[in-house]
Write a protein that holds these residues in place. Structure first.
Motif: not given
Ligand code: UDP
Length: 238
Positions: A133-136, A138-142, A144-153
């Motif tokens: 589901g990516g970041t959830g 629009p206008f983002f990429t997976t 960016t999602t990977a970096v976002l989730r890595a930072a979150e977890i």
């Protein structure tokens, strides 16, 4: 054999890679091979979350060129990533390991919602966690999602799987004089405009001090080698 140096990582797998030699869709033998690679890497003792792309099915930008609004196209793209996660989850479980798909969207019949606590729980249970589901948004990429989730977890690195063994000054398939980098700073990666990841992903990694390791998934055992720091790749850090 050297021990893995990371306790927890996020691996970014592009949807395009799941298509194998097909131009689109899901190639089962490729998915099975990737599942085996992920399981072998996890057995080294590193907790693994995987952000899966959707470019093998739908990309929002391409859909929007056909007259559908970009946010709708992007939503279609994000849903495609969930399909890829389900394919990978099934392949991992068929090989006898445990996996769990978590999605950025509420879709209770299909997958649980991504939360940090659910991710921590499933990783602690020894599951490979697939983040769909990516970041959830629009206008983002997976990427960016990977970096976002890595930072979150609280992951210690993002492993960006590609078809080549790192970042090059130009496309090595087209330009024989292309130079490969062993290491780049986040700023150098952004300024260089390298196509391997988008600038938003690099900028968020710089902001959150997360290293990104770009490596080739085509090499068997390459994930494990990167986890033990014996593999070949470009490290983007600092
Ligand atoms: N997407 C999005 N927001 C996100 C992540 C993805 O809108 O946070 C959409 C976007 O349309 C993108 C598609 O999902 O083109 C598939 O993701 P991506 O292109 O990153 O997949 P990959 O290239 O890794 O296969």
């Amino acid at each position: 054999m050297a021990e893995p140096v990371y306790r927890r990582v996020v691996i970014k797998l592009s949807g395009e890679y799941l298509a194998g030699t097909q131009s689109c869709g899901i190639d089962q033998s490729t998915v099975d091979r990737l599942a085996g690679e992920l399981i072998a890497a996890q057995k080294l003792g590193t907790e693994i979350a995987v952000v899966v792309g959707g470019g093998n099915i739908v990309r929002g930008l391409e859909v929007s060129l056909r007259g559908i609004s970009r946010p709708t196209g992007d939503t279609m793209g994000m849903l495609a990533t969930v399909m890829n996660c389900l394919a990978l989850e099934a392949a991992i479980e068929r090989k006898g390991a445990l996996a769990r798909t978590l999605s950025a969207f509420v879709m209770p019949e299909i997958s649980e919602l991504f939360t940090r606590s659910a991710t921590h729980k499933y990783l602690a249970e020894g599951r490979i966690v697939l983040l769909g589901g990516g970041t959830g948004n629009p206008f983002f990429t997976t990427d960016t999602t990977a970096v976002l989730r890595a930072a979150e977890i609280g992951a210690q690195a993002v492993l960006k799987a590609t078809n080549v063994d790192g970042i090059y000054s130009a496309d090595p398939k087209k330009d024989p004089s292309a130079r490969r980098f062993d290491r780049l700073s986040h700023s150098e990666a952004i300024e260089g405009g390298y196509k391997v990841m988008d600038a938003t992903a690099f900028a968020l990694a710089r902001e959150t001090s997360l290293p990104i390791i770009v490596f080739s998934i085509a090499e068997p055992g390459s994930i494990g080698a990167i986890l033990r720091r014996t593999g070949r790749g470009t490290v983007v850090a600092g």
